[in-house]
Design a protein around this motif. Structure first.
Motif, PDB file in Angstrom:
ATOM      1  N   ASN B 258      41.849  48.153  28.776  1.00 12.50           N
ATOM      2  CA  ASN B 258      42.049  46.732  28.517  1.00 12.50           C
ATOM      3  C   ASN B 258      41.108  45.689  28.185  1.00 12.50           C
ATOM      4  O   ASN B 258      40.660  44.819  28.689  1.00 12.50           O
ATOM      5  CB  ASN B 258      42.845  46.246  29.863  1.00 12.50           C
ATOM      6  CG  ASN B 258      41.685  46.179  31.068  1.00 12.50           C
ATOM      7  OD1 ASN B 258      40.671  46.661  30.963  1.00 12.50           O
ATOM      8  ND2 ASN B 258      42.145  45.510  32.153  1.00 12.50           N
ATOM      9  N   ALA B 261      41.959  42.121  27.284  1.00 11.09           N
ATOM     10  CA  ALA B 261      42.030  41.208  28.530  1.00 11.09           C
ATOM     11  C   ALA B 261      40.978  40.688  29.047  1.00 11.09           C
ATOM     12  O   ALA B 261      40.746  39.664  29.635  1.00 11.09           O
ATOM     13  CB  ALA B 261      43.048  42.060  29.517  1.00 11.09           C
ATOM     14  N   VAL B 262      39.902  41.673  29.517  1.00  6.60           N
ATOM     15  CA  VAL B 262      38.739  41.529  29.925  1.00  6.60           C
ATOM     16  C   VAL B 262      38.085  40.378  29.041  1.00  6.60           C
ATOM     17  O   VAL B 262      37.414  39.322  29.745  1.00  6.60           O
ATOM     18  CB  VAL B 262      37.905  42.639  30.109  1.00  6.60           C
ATOM     19  CG1 VAL B 262      36.523  42.377  30.966  1.00  6.60           C
ATOM     20  CG2 VAL B 262      38.757  43.663  31.323  1.00  6.60           C
ATOM     21  N   MET B 265      38.876  36.800  29.727  1.00  3.51           N
ATOM     22  CA  MET B 265      38.481  36.162  31.065  1.00  3.51           C
ATOM     23  C   MET B 265      37.696  35.098  30.711  1.00  3.51           C
ATOM     24  O   MET B 265      36.588  35.138  29.921  1.00  3.51           O
ATOM     25  CB  MET B 265      38.232  37.298  32.055  1.00  3.51           C
ATOM     26  CG  MET B 265      39.276  38.061  32.120  1.00  3.51           C
ATOM     27  SD  MET B 265      38.843  39.301  33.649  1.00  3.51           S
ATOM     28  CE  MET B 265      38.737  38.257  34.879  1.00  3.51           C
ATOM     29  N   ASP B 290      34.707  38.671  38.797  1.00  2.00           N
ATOM     30  CA  ASP B 290      35.904  38.634  38.447  1.00  2.00           C
ATOM     31  C   ASP B 290      36.566  39.746  37.642  1.00  2.00           C
ATOM     32  O   ASP B 290      37.644  40.223  37.677  1.00  2.00           O
ATOM     33  CB  ASP B 290      36.093  37.253  37.963  1.00  2.00           C
ATOM     34  CG  ASP B 290      36.045  36.098  38.890  1.00  2.00           C
ATOM     35  OD1 ASP B 290      35.892  36.186  40.109  1.00  2.00           O
ATOM     36  OD2 ASP B 290      35.883  34.960  38.443  1.00  2.00           O
ATOM     37  N   ALA B 291      35.769  39.879  36.561  1.00  2.00           N
ATOM     38  CA  ALA B 291      36.266  41.161  35.516  1.00  2.00           C
ATOM     39  C   ALA B 291      36.250  42.469  36.107  1.00  2.00           C
ATOM     40  O   ALA B 291      37.142  43.165  35.671  1.00  2.00           O
ATOM     41  CB  ALA B 291      35.231  40.905  34.322  1.00  2.00           C
ATOM     42  N   GLN B 293      37.473  43.163  39.010  1.00  2.28           N
ATOM     43  CA  GLN B 293      38.588  43.183  39.627  1.00  2.28           C
ATOM     44  C   GLN B 293      39.739  43.663  38.638  1.00  2.28           C
ATOM     45  O   GLN B 293      40.559  44.198  38.909  1.00  2.28           O
ATOM     46  CB  GLN B 293      38.860  42.018  40.328  1.00  2.28           C
ATOM     47  CG  GLN B 293      37.856  41.206  41.123  1.00  2.28           C
ATOM     48  CD  GLN B 293      37.009  42.266  42.146  1.00  2.28           C
ATOM     49  OE1 GLN B 293      37.896  42.786  42.853  1.00  2.28           O
ATOM     50  NE2 GLN B 293      35.721  42.308  42.018  1.00  2.28           N
ATOM     51  N   VAL B 294      39.575  43.101  37.480  1.00  6.22           N
ATOM     52  CA  VAL B 294      40.782  43.351  36.507  1.00  6.22           C
ATOM     53  C   VAL B 294      40.606  44.567  35.513  1.00  6.22           C
ATOM     54  O   VAL B 294      41.545  45.181  35.030  1.00  6.22           O
ATOM     55  CB  VAL B 294      40.721  41.893  35.626  1.00  6.22           C
ATOM     56  CG1 VAL B 294      41.365  42.116  34.425  1.00  6.22           C
ATOM     57  CG2 VAL B 294      41.077  40.652  36.364  1.00  6.22           C
ATOM     58  N   ASP B 296      40.322  48.002  33.583  1.00  8.15           N
ATOM     59  CA  ASP B 296      41.131  49.102  33.880  1.00  8.15           C
ATOM     60  C   ASP B 296      40.384  50.293  33.144  1.00  8.15           C
ATOM     61  O   ASP B 296      40.097  50.293  31.927  1.00  8.15           O
ATOM     62  CB  ASP B 296      42.444  49.084  33.348  1.00  8.15           C
ATOM     63  CG  ASP B 296      43.429  50.275  33.307  1.00  8.15           C
ATOM     64  OD1 ASP B 296      42.984  51.327  34.116  1.00  8.15           O
ATOM     65  OD2 ASP B 296      44.330  50.277  32.800  1.00  8.15           O
ATOM     66  N   PRO B 750      38.291  48.110  42.766  1.00  5.98           N
ATOM     67  CA  PRO B 750      37.017  47.865  42.048  1.00  5.98           C
ATOM     68  C   PRO B 750      35.932  48.346  42.711  1.00  5.98           C
ATOM     69  O   PRO B 750      35.870  48.038  44.105  1.00  5.98           O
ATOM     70  CB  PRO B 750      37.312  46.471  41.716  1.00  5.98           C
ATOM     71  CG  PRO B 750      38.000  45.644  42.949  1.00  5.98           C
ATOM     72  CD  PRO B 750      39.110  47.098  43.428  1.00  5.98           C
ATOM     73  N   GLN B 754      35.975  41.648  45.466  1.00  8.05           N
ATOM     74  CA  GLN B 754      35.676  40.224  45.393  1.00  8.05           C
ATOM     75  C   GLN B 754      35.040  39.462  46.369  1.00  8.05           C
ATOM     76  O   GLN B 754      35.058  40.152  47.439  1.00  8.05           O
ATOM     77  CB  GLN B 754      37.305  39.760  44.916  1.00  8.05           C
ATOM     78  CG  GLN B 754      37.400  38.518  44.660  1.00  8.05           C
ATOM     79  CD  GLN B 754      36.465  37.866  43.329  1.00  8.05           C
ATOM     80  OE1 GLN B 754      35.133  37.696  43.528  1.00  8.05           O
ATOM     81  NE2 GLN B 754      37.125  37.994  42.359  1.00  8.05           N
TER      82      GLN B 754
END
Ligand code: FES
Ligand code: FES
Lengths: 162, 764
Positions: B258, B261-262, B265, B290-291, B293-294, B296, B750, B754
């Motif tokens: 992704n 998507a990253v 951010m 933060d990234a 966490q997201v 993939d 992750p 966080q």
């Protein structure tokens, strides 16, 4: 981008940052205030310890949106000014006992120690070994015994008659 | 030998420069036996394994092998030292050497850390506690030449005999009362062309700074928050970068699923797949977290997938050689097997490096103890010549062995090259524990036999997961050798074991040997390589022998120690520490001795293993037994800075306590479970002794011994011995709380958790 205002080391500051950005990164990466160290960003190591309205806290674990415009944030850089001197008595004691080794933990250690002593004094008592056992700041260089000596010595100065 | 050195006139060069600059060839100074008896093996023959062409070019450069003391126009002196400062006090000790020979106040000496200088060959490695020993003569010689030159220039100006002039606090004074400051003379004393000069070192009896207790030269910068570590440096465009990492050690990237998507951010500027993770560059480190966490990522296997504590221990035991000492019917014996868990060598500062890789060149900033090796490896990875890679050595927030390697610097270079932008890359705390270097798990099997009041044999078979020595001796030659299958890792590690481990006791036939198994964990030394484990096992056996032979532990050691200096520190510790005093049930003393790096040391501790102490409530930490008092008696040869030596001993005690009682990694399915300092239980305030005292023995020697690592092994052993005596059971698995997992592991993905948001609720 949202704007956030607070008082940093005695000066009003305004920064643009995402609401959720933790205050540590606002200080370090946006404002360039690097005294507070990154050791974990998990509210564990305490290397980032600063003061908010005189209380010790860890900015790695506080969103900038949770800081109010009237909040006074003090970092190690602003500590001497809180006593109107070149060095706070805690910093001087750190020099007197040559506490630091690598120094990475020490800004946080000093900020935590100042708050701990102030709290004991507010309760009308001297700092004890039990108080010091409660400090969670990691020192991986193992300077704990000199930290304890320095905190006790500074505590005397912090109560000395004004 | 050292005496002769002091008397010898040492050679230096006045180097053409705007102000006085004195260079000394310190690689030549290293050729004296005093320095080369460092704990390093003889080198593999470089010709066999390495093309020396590039290096010979470098070695032929005019600055080859020189370190240079400069006297500046403001009256200060400065020196860029080819060593790392990671808290051990090296810069302070070097400044003391310069100040002493120059007759300059300590505050007027500036020490910086030199960039990687490949021409220094193996002389730019900070390890094996060798800095003080190798720098002591050459640094002083350069400063002594500088002082002599200043005096000669003043004498010429005043038309007087240089022998009549005195120097003090950076001022030269003539009998007639004329004075001149070093600052005034710095430019006139500068050489136009390189001149060879000699000077004599001060005798030890004339020292006013060396040998006296001094505070760290960077103490004020530290307590005011001004000391800069890598993450604090502002390099244009080097934006915060962190790495999403695989769920097993050294796992690889199959695909990033992704990226768009990253990249969308807040703050994120770049995403790049690296060898062992995916780098994310952003405006602030919090945005990198933060990234993570997201993002993939599909991960490929690592190097030790499926390995856990149990499987590694089983392999170690299978590889343990049988003890060969025959058991005689007439002799008594002690047999034991000791287990030591993996332990993290992470300092408090997470691994961090800045890299600015351009087409055709690269610039790197990181705390590196073997910068030449880092430079070579980074150049190879980037496809650049070594000369195109500048490596700046930054101040380190601790090392403990971690900065012998350059993992973060190499990764930052890779990220910068792939992104085409400068990066400030920091590992997260969790990365540091889970993917960072660890001291390997090991097992020591020991058998000792005795009869008629004598110990007849002592056999110790130490078996370990292999320790990586990819840094070699700090140069590309041996770093390369340590990776070769023939002359490589195992042979080098066994050589180092032989050179560093020796029994201090008269125990008859003595065998101590190392065996390694080649599991591909990311390993490295940790404030010493083998000694803490080997010495702990040995001293526990010594106490067992004493018990079986009906002797007090101190008396027994007195009877069997070979070395007079060890005997002296033992006796001093026993006397000053009130050995044998009456103690309440559940508490006891323990004592241990150790000798290494030509230092001798004894540690005596009091431990409290009572239920009240062990079960006291501690949130997110280990209460456990508490070492209530520690006494260190150390003979480290000539002590340059007693205050700094004391600090090293205090740190060593805290490390020893952690190794004995609390700190370890639990390997599960190819990765450590530990992810924060509330999982990895290094000594905390509630574990520290309330009283640690250090006695520095007066020394007849005039050369310093290494001391950075000296305290760990005997402290570990003394705590273990005290625990055995307090509880009446011989501990055989370390740290003693390893069996119980004292925390809930953070998730593996992750890879960096966080940050909390409730920090204000914990304010005090
Ligand atoms: S960095 Fe804030 S507590 Fe560790
Ligand atoms: S002085 Fe190095 S971590 Fe505390």
């Amino acid at each position: 981008m949202p704007t956030h205002a607070f008082i940093l080391n005695g000066e009003q500051v305004t920064v643009e940052a995402e609401d959720n950005l933790r205050l540590l990164w606002v200080l370090r990466d946006i404002l360039g205030v690097t005294g507070p160290k990154y050791g974990c960003a998990l509210d564990v190591c305490k290397a980032c310890t600063c003061h908010i309205n005189g209380l010790a806290f860890n900015p790695c674990s506080v969103r900038v949106k949770d800081i109010k415009p009237t909040d006074e944030i003090t970092t190690i850089e602003g500590l001497p000014a809180t006593v109107g001197a070149d060095l706070h008595p805690m910093q001087q004691a750190w020099l007197d006992y040559d506490v630091a080794q690598c120094g990475y933990c020490q800004p946080g250690q000093i900020m935590a120690a100042v708050a701990k002593v102030k709290r004991a004094h507010a309760e009308g008592r001297e700092i004890t070994d039990a108080d010091l056992d409660e400090l969670r700041n990691i020192c991986r260089c193992g300077t704990y015994s000199r930290i304890r000596q320095a905190v006790k010595a500074a505590a005397q100065k912090m109560t000395s008659p004004t | 030998m050292a005496k002769q050195l002091d008397r010898r006139r040492l050679l230096g060069y006045l180097v053409a420069a705007p102000t006085l600059a004195v260079a000394v060839d310190w690689t030549a100074a290293l050729a004296c036996p005093q320095a080369t008896r460092a704990a390093v093996p003889s080198l593999p023959q470089p010709e066999e394994i390495f093309d020396l062409g590039d290096m010979q070019d470098l070695a032929a450069a005019p600055t080859s092998g020189l370190i240079t003391v400069v006297v500046n126009g403001d009256g200060t002196a400065s020196l860029a030292v080819p060593r790392a400062e990671v808290g051990q006090g090296m810069t302070t000790a070097i400044a003391m050497m310069v100040a002493e020979e120059l007759d300059l106040p300590l505050g007027k000496v500036t020490i910086t850390l030199a960039d990687a200088r490949p021409e220094l060959l193996m002389n730019q490695l900070t390890g094996g506690s060798n800095s003080m020993r190798s720098m002591y003569i050459p640094v002083r010689a350069a400063a002594a030449v500088a002082r002599q030159r200043l005096v000669e220039v003043a004498a010429a100006t005043w038309d007087t005999d240089p022998a009549l002039l005195t120097t003090r606090h950076g001022v030269i004074t003539a009998p007639e009362g004329q004075t001149a400051t070093y600052g005034e003379l710095a430019a006139p004393a500068a050489a136009r062309t390189t001149l060879t000069v000699t000077a004599q070192l001060k005798p030890q009896s004339a020292f006013t700074i060396l040998g006296t207790p001094q505070g760290r030269i960077d103490a004020r910068d530290i307590v005011t928050g001004r000391k800069q570590f890598t993450m604090d440096l502002q390099v244009p465009g080097a934006k915060p970068t962190m790495v999403a990492r695989p769920p097993t050690i050294n796992g690889t990237v199959v695909s990033v699923n992704n990226v768009a998507a990253v990249l969308a951010m807040p703050g994120v500027t770049d995403v790049a797949a690296l060898a062992h993770g995916v780098a994310i560059r952003a405006e602030a480190f919090g945005q990198c977290i933060d990234a993570i966490q997201v993002i993939d990522v599909t991960w490929g296997p690592g190097t030790v997938d499926g390995q856990s504590d149990d499987t590694v221990e089983a392999q170690l035991k299978a590889a343990l050689p049988d003890l060969t000492t025959p058991l005689s019917l007439l002799a008594g014996s002690v047999d034991a097997e000791f287990f030591f868990a993996f332990a993290s060598n992470s300092p408090l500062e997470p691994d961090c490096a800045i890299a600015d890789v351009r087409p055709g060149s690269a610039e790197i900033w990181s705390s590196l103890k073997a910068p030449i090796v880092a430079q070579g490896a980074i150049a190879a990875a980037l496809g650049l010549p070594v000369s195109a890679v500048t490596v700046h050595v930054t101040e380190g927030g601790g090392s403990f062995g971690r900065h012998l390697f350059h993992d973060a610097a190499l990764e930052a270079a890779e990220a910068s090259q792939k992104m085409g932008k400068p990066v400030k890359l920091s590992w997260s705390r969790t990365d540091n524990f889970r993917q960072g270097r660890a001291h390997p798990m090991c097992v020591s099997r020991v058998r000792a036999s005795y009869a008629l009041g004598n110990v007849l044999t002592y056999e110790q078979r130490h078996t370990s997961v292999q320790t990586e020595f990819g840094h070699g001796l700090g140069d590309m030659v041996t770093a390369t050798a340590s990776k070769l299958p023939v002359a490589g890792g195992l042979a080098l590690s066994q050589t180092i074991f032989e050179l560093t481990q020796s029994s201090p006791y008269n125990f008859g036939v003595t065998v101590q040997a190392l065996n390694e198994i080649p599991l591909r964990f990311s390993t490295g030394s940790m404030r010493n390589i083998y000694s803490p484990n080997v010495a702990c096992a040995q001293e526990l056996i010594v106490d067992q022998l004493a018990k079986k032979m009906g002797q007090d532990p101190v008396m027994f050691r007195r009877n069997f120690l070979k070395d007079q200096r060890l005997l002296a520190v033992l006796n001093k510790a026993a006397a000053a520490g009130a050995w044998g005093k009456a103690m309440p049930p559940g508490t006891a003393q323990g004592i241990a001795v150790h000798s290494e790096y030509r230092g001798a040391i004894a540690v005596l501790v009091d431990i409290d293993c009572t239920a009240a102490t062990v079960t006291r409530p501690i949130s997110d930490g280990v209460a456990g037994p508490r070492v209530t008092r520690a006494l260190v008696v150390v003979d480290a040869g000539f002590t340059i800075n007693p205050r700094g030596l004391e600090a090293q001993m205090i740190g060593g005690v805290q490390d020893g306590i952690a190794l004995a009682l609390t700190s370890s990694l639990h390997i599960s399915a190819g990765i450590p479970l530990e992810g924060s300092w509330d999982n990895y239980f290094y000594t905390r305030e509630w574990n520290t002794p309330l009283d640690i005292s250090v006695i520095v023995m007066p020394s007849a020697s005039d050369s310093p011994s290494g001391a950075g690592e000296l305290g760990v092994a005997p402290a570990f052993a003394a705590v273990a011995c005290a625990y055995a005596r307090a509880t009446g059971t011989l501990p055989t698995r370390f740290p003693i709380n390893h069996a119980a997992l004292g925390f809930t592991p953070l998730p593996l993905e992750p890879s960096t958790p966080q940050s909390p948001t409730d920090g204000l609720g914990n304010a005090f």
